[in-house]
Motif scaffolding. Sequence first.
Motif, PDB file in Angstrom:
ATOM      1  N   ARG A 236       0.838  -1.211   0.000  1.00 59.28           N
ATOM      2  CA  ARG A 236       0.000   0.000   0.000  1.00 59.28           C
ATOM      3  C   ARG A 236       0.872   1.259   0.000  1.00 59.28           C
ATOM      4  N   HIS A 239       2.355   1.849  -3.425  1.00 54.04           N
ATOM      5  CA  HIS A 239       1.398   2.449  -4.356  1.00 54.04           C
ATOM      6  C   HIS A 239       1.216   3.936  -4.079  1.00 54.04           C
ATOM      7  N   ARG A 240       1.167   4.268  -2.816  1.00 51.77           N
ATOM      8  CA  ARG A 240       0.938   5.668  -2.462  1.00 51.77           C
ATOM      9  C   ARG A 240       2.129   6.533  -2.867  1.00 51.77           C
ATOM     10  N   ARG A 243       2.564   7.306  -6.624  1.00 52.14           N
ATOM     11  CA  ARG A 243       1.486   7.947  -7.367  1.00 52.14           C
ATOM     12  C   ARG A 243       1.949   9.130  -8.199  1.00 52.14           C
ATOM     13  N   LYS A 245       4.934   9.732  -9.216  1.00 50.85           N
ATOM     14  CA  LYS A 245       6.063   9.353 -10.082  1.00 50.85           C
ATOM     15  C   LYS A 245       7.341  10.125  -9.772  1.00 50.85           C
ATOM     16  N   ASP A 405      -4.950   0.347   5.436  1.00 54.56           N
ATOM     17  CA  ASP A 405      -4.830   1.360   4.394  1.00 54.56           C
ATOM     18  C   ASP A 405      -4.578   2.737   5.011  1.00 54.56           C
ATOM     19  N   ARG A 409      -1.374   5.315   4.796  1.00 55.27           N
ATOM     20  CA  ARG A 409      -1.503   6.737   4.505  1.00 55.27           C
ATOM     21  C   ARG A 409      -0.695   7.569   5.513  1.00 55.27           C
TER      22      ARG A 409
ATOM     23  N   GLU B 179       2.100   1.832 -15.940  1.00 58.67           N
ATOM     24  CA  GLU B 179       1.682   2.971 -15.124  1.00 58.67           C
ATOM     25  C   GLU B 179       0.196   3.255 -15.262  1.00 58.67           C
ATOM     26  N   ARG B 182      -3.326  -0.635 -12.343  1.00 58.77           N
ATOM     27  CA  ARG B 182      -3.025  -0.873 -10.938  1.00 58.77           C
ATOM     28  C   ARG B 182      -3.934  -1.999 -10.435  1.00 58.77           C
ATOM     29  N   GLU B 262     -10.790   5.063  -3.486  1.00 60.93           N
ATOM     30  CA  GLU B 262      -9.565   5.864  -3.438  1.00 60.93           C
ATOM     31  C   GLU B 262      -8.713   5.641  -4.688  1.00 60.93           C
ATOM     32  N   ASP B 266      -7.443   8.200  -7.624  1.00 60.03           N
ATOM     33  CA  ASP B 266      -6.019   8.285  -7.954  1.00 60.03           C
ATOM     34  C   ASP B 266      -5.794   8.110  -9.454  1.00 60.03           C
ATOM     35  N   LYS B 270      -4.579  10.647 -12.934  1.00 63.29           N
ATOM     36  CA  LYS B 270      -3.478  10.409 -13.869  1.00 63.29           C
ATOM     37  C   LYS B 270      -3.778  10.987 -15.257  1.00 63.29           C
TER      38      LYS B 270
END
Lengths: 440, 340
Positions: A236, A239-240, A243, A245, A405, A409, B179, B182, B262, B266, B270
């Motif tokens: 998790r 991924h966060r 986001r 990049k 989750d 965060r 990318e 997900r 969520e 997200d 993008k």
Amino acid sequence: MVEIPQNRSAKVTDLPRNPSDKLKKDILKGVYEENAGIARGRPPKNQPPIKRFPIFYTGAALVVLPTFLAAYVYIQDRTQPEINVPQNLSQTALQATYGSTNNQSVETTFNTPQGQSASPAGIVDIPSADTARQPLESIISEDPTPNYESTSANSATVAVYESSLPLGVSAEKLDQPEFDASTINNYDMEAADVSELFDLKVNTIVIDPGHGGVDPGAVGTTGLKEKDVTLDLANRLRHRLSRDKKYRVLLTRGTDKRLTLKERVSFANRVKADLFISLHVNAMEKQQNAFIETYYYGMQSNQEKLYLVKRENNNSGYSTGDFKHMISRIGNTFKNEESRALAAAIQSNLYVSMHAENNNLSSWGIKTAPFVVLLGVDMPSVLVETSCLCNPNEEDRLRDVNYRDRMARYLEQGIVEYLDKFEPEKPTGAIKYARQRLEQ
Amino acid sequence: MPDSDSNNKTLSVGIDLGTSRSVISTSSGARQWVESYVGWPKDFVAQKLLGKKILFGADALEHRLSLDLVRPLARGVIKEGTDTDEESVKELIGHLIELANPDKDASIHAAVGIPAEALKVNRAAIKQAVSNFADKLIVVSEPFAVAYGVNALDDAMIVDIGAGTVDFCIMHGTIPDEEDQRSLLTAGDYIDEQLFELMTERYPEANITINMVRNIKEKHGFVGEPRKKVQVDLPVRGVQTAFDVTTELKRACESIMPAIVETTMDMIAKFDPEFQERARKNIVLAGGCSQISGIENYLINATKEFASCKFSRVEDPLYAGADGALGLSEDMPAKYWENI
């Protein structure tokens, strides 16, 4: 000419779609290229192609010139005699910095706490490299106080006197071809942020989910395993952090498999990580309350903590020979200072947010402990005990995906708070000061 | 005309290799599915009893006590380094193609949709497995196959809520790369686990299995406000007894929703900001769990606080992926097939 039907399988209700033949053909070409192993590239949508050379030269000029000017202004400023110096110069830092010089006399510069220049007669006794073979406890302490009086044959000697050279670095050190962060002593680290001063960036973050495979880590009373919680949290968190990049975020393990600590460390060093974050869930004997704590490398002697360290250091994969080499890293002040800052940011964000959900949760703060995984890596590193499986209620919460989750965060918030200082838009400390001077 | 029709000896095949169910659609009109279970008899006694060397789908589940049962794409990927799982993928695809009953002389051009995570980590293994049965082969992610099938190729997002993973795929006029995709690991199987735990906790006297729980979810699953009580018959010491599982079912089904909300936001973020509005109005729900009652309204309400979104469901979630893959296979020009 290939005729492409437009309405096949268009079963989604209420959404008129009519992609052009060209779009479909482009898509098919993309599928073909991907499956045929043909490299494909596409310009970002609605963005002109990148003109690399003009941007490169312009960017280089924009970055190098202000940085050089800022550093120059800062250096000039640092040489002013009114700067105060913290009284406790870390023996750890100096030992690591100069221990390898082994009886060579190295000159360095810092000012006395009273703002007066020290004289050449002020000799600081620094242990030589041989001292590094002593037991860890004898070398490192929580609050080391250097011996300003004594000298011995086994000591490398640091002559202390006023100099116009900046940052407390001697001429010999400046002549060395390779930059070594440890050539900057503790007071400089505290007065100025080295990462800012040298415009260091964080590009790669390695997240290390603790335990895995046959090693379950801590196991709760209802069977929840630490290895599963840490893997889920790590995924998790990855991924966060991925986001926007900005960072390359890697996991030491993406699946339920066993890794030795050495493999984790090697991985982080091999990918040249800039930050290393090891995730764990605590479980201590005789401790029923849930708590959060964050560690960075250092020694301590609390028996309960040593038990925890021993448990987390199991399966290290290191030999005694390796350990000697690792010990030489202990005094890397840059790493330690950054690790401490990262630990503080993570701990405060994680605790404040989680405490809002659970009043019984307590913070055990940031601490130092000799975790092998933190010692071995080259970059700033922390080990976060994100929660506690010894508390049945907390174990229940950890089973909840939403709770995990949210924990991810809060971890992200802490890391981002730390990383914010690397943002060029938000200069702080010396660089901010230098820029202000330039603007004036 | 599609290229495949210009050659009578070519059979275009679309396969959706899912965690829960695997589906095949062919240009000859065959449409078949099987639950993604493969079982080998545990010993020679079991083999003699069953009369088969390998069993698939419901058949395998029914005789699971006599079998070494494998669900090869559990959690959306072939488990690392497990020969059994790779072998079972191969057998499963062979079985699917057999079910489609192709002409023995036909040249099979197959497009296979697989979970997005498997595409990242198992592409080579799956290609190897399928190559035993197909003359030409392309492998794509499941949500992309769905997107192609429903023509959602530009300014759209597919949310494929399967058993092992929830796959998100944004489409902006090109084939999606890593990318653009997900995956979440909390999907249908996670609901089953939650429901199993909740029901066991509330009704410890009831004798239930994870398969029974899965059936309850598929038949009665809902999110949001219940329209009516959900009562199911469960055995208690051999006697069928009625239990109210409304609360447990709601909690279990809603347990995966926050992460979906969520991640949806997200992924929308993008898109180029100028196209985000269109993308928000063009979100397609696919996969078995998209059939959970009330899911569209739940997601619309949950995303309201961020922005107004519009969700729609594919009408036939079972075949949407395979139909999309078939579309890819049929539409792929011959010159491309030649070089694959």
